[in-house]
Design an enzyme around this catalytic site. Structure first.
Site, PDB file in Angstrom:
ATOM      1  N   SER A  40       0.841  -1.275  -0.019  1.00 18.65           N
ATOM      2  CA  SER A  40      -0.028   0.018   0.081  1.00 18.65           C
ATOM      3  C   SER A  40       1.004   1.252   0.047  1.00 18.65           C
ATOM      4  CB  SER A  40      -1.023  -0.032   1.227  1.00 18.65           C
ATOM      5  OG  SER A  40      -0.043  -0.299   2.377  1.00 18.65           O
ATOM      6  N   ASP A 327      -3.340   8.487   7.442  1.00 18.50           N
ATOM      7  CA  ASP A 327      -4.093   7.550   8.381  1.00 18.50           C
ATOM      8  C   ASP A 327      -3.174   6.694   9.559  1.00 18.50           C
ATOM      9  OD1 ASP A 327      -2.876   5.236   7.055  1.00 18.50           O
ATOM     10  OD2 ASP A 327      -4.311   5.009   5.626  1.00 18.50           O
ATOM     11  N   HIS A 330      -0.434   4.895   7.194  1.00 18.69           N
ATOM     12  CA  HIS A 330       0.488   5.610   5.661  1.00 18.69           C
ATOM     13  C   HIS A 330       0.622   6.873   6.125  1.00 18.69           C
ATOM     14  CE1 HIS A 330      -2.275   2.069   4.689  1.00 18.69           C
ATOM     15  NE2 HIS A 330      -1.383   1.779   4.020  1.00 18.69           N
TER      16      HIS A 330
END
Length: 362
Positions: A40, A327, A330
């Site tokens: 991610s 978040d 990340h």
């Protein structure tokens, strides 16, 4: 075949019923291409086009709120590391492999998938694991050979840089579902072994230049601290696994250099860089290193940004550019940019034996 200052162009012909028709041209850029593999941190939107869980999507508000002004599938308020590296390398944004209609591979392509691991078993069936990403790359190399020819593709692949970030999801599973039957050393060797196999696969297809990030300071990530109920600092067990990975990965890259023809690499010390960002945000012009901009619970560490997962309520800060984390897992766009700058032009203690700027020029 036509040439220009910035590119080498090949006219592609389509033969139909004995009549040769001009179909268009494919231009090789003067700059080295960029191929992206990972999870991610690097996913530019591949997961938008697969069936997975809500936690593996970032195609909803507030993701993408600052730079793109819409959610792109990137786990950030804006751009991510591959976007900045492409900019520094004078390339366009590198598109996700699964983006519909994406067939311009001469600049490179992004195979990364949120939730992916080096181990096939990590979130199996819900992500594009690293081995599958390699199979996609092999498909791309075949398409390139059909479009621009063997000699040109061989040159393009050898000149290109292969950027890889993987492992965090493997270790998150290990730490939360730990089995005493598998020691940390054995597990890390499995992860690094799979990563090494994929690097060898890319090399076999023609890749020569690799940018590999080690594991960040996992124990200091808001999600991990909230999950482990850590209130005083970082979770030592998580950071210890990351450091073990980094030690074994460093040794493995040195082995590959001795084993593989013309193998060159940039080993990026993501651990120390992330730890310093989190511990000393003001040093980098940031204000908050412990608490995420978007999320809920302690440190905004519950992974609830956007309210699409199990937890619907979430907090959202006014200015993500002041935060290390967008978040609970990340980095913010600003943190991605800072990390990218070190990767691009940092000294050998951050990115060695070559930084990415030098690697692109080799």
């Amino acid at each position: 075949m036509a040439t220009s200052k910035s590119s080498l162009c090949f006219l592609v012909f389509l033969v139909s019923n004995g009549i040769t028709l001009s179909f268009g041209d494919t231009c090789l850029p003067k700059e080295a291409a960029l191929f992206v593999f990972g999870d991610s941190i690097f996913d530019a939107g591949n997961n938008n086009y697969i069936t997975t869980t809500a936690d593996n999507y970032a195609n909803f508000f507030p993701y993408g709120e600052t730079f793109f002004n819409y959610p792109t599938g990137r786990f950030s308020d804006g751009r991510i590391i591959p976007d900045f590296i492409a900019e520094y390398a004078k390339l366009p944004l590198i598109q996700p492999y699964l983006f519909p209609g994406n067939q311009r591979y001469v600049d490179g392509v992004n195979f990364a998938s949120a939730g992916a691991g080096a181990l096939v078993e990590t979130h199996q069936g819900l992500v594009i694991d690293l081995k599958t990403q390699l199979s996609y790359f092999n498909r791309v190399s075949k398409v390139l050979r059909q479009e621009v020819g063997d000699a040109e593709t061989t040159t393009l692949l050898a000149k290109a840089v292969y950027l890889i970030n993987i492992g965090s999801n493997d270790y998150a599973i290990y730490l939360t579902q730990k089995s005493s039957a598998i020691t940390p050393e054995k597990y890390v060797n499995m992860v690094v072994g799979n990563l090494s196999t994929v690097i060898k696969g890319i090399h076999k297809a023609g890749g020569r230049k690799f940018g590999v990030l080690n594991q960040p300071a996992m124990g200091c990530v808001p999600f991990v601290k909230a999950l482990m109920n850590e209130t005083k600092g970082c979770v030592e067990e998580a950071s210890a696994v990351a450091q073990l990975h980094n030690k074994i990965l460093s040794v493995e890259l040195d082995k590959l250099k001795k084993q593989l023809t013309e193998f060159k690499y940039s080993y990026v010390d993501f651990f120390d860089l992330s730890l310093d960002l989190i511990s000393n945000p003001s040093k980098y012009g940031l204000k908050e290193g412990d608490v995420a901009c978007c999320g809920s619970g302690p440190y905004n560490g519950y992974f609830s940004c956007g309210g699409k997962g199990a937890v619907k309520d979430y907090n959202l800060c006014a200015n993500p550019s002041q935060y290390v984390f967008f978040d609970s897992v990340h980095p913010s766009e600003r943190a991605h940019q800072i990390i990218s700058q070190f990767m691009w032009s940092g000294n050998s203690s951050i990115a060695g034996p070559y930084n990415l700027e030098i690697l692109f020029q080799l």
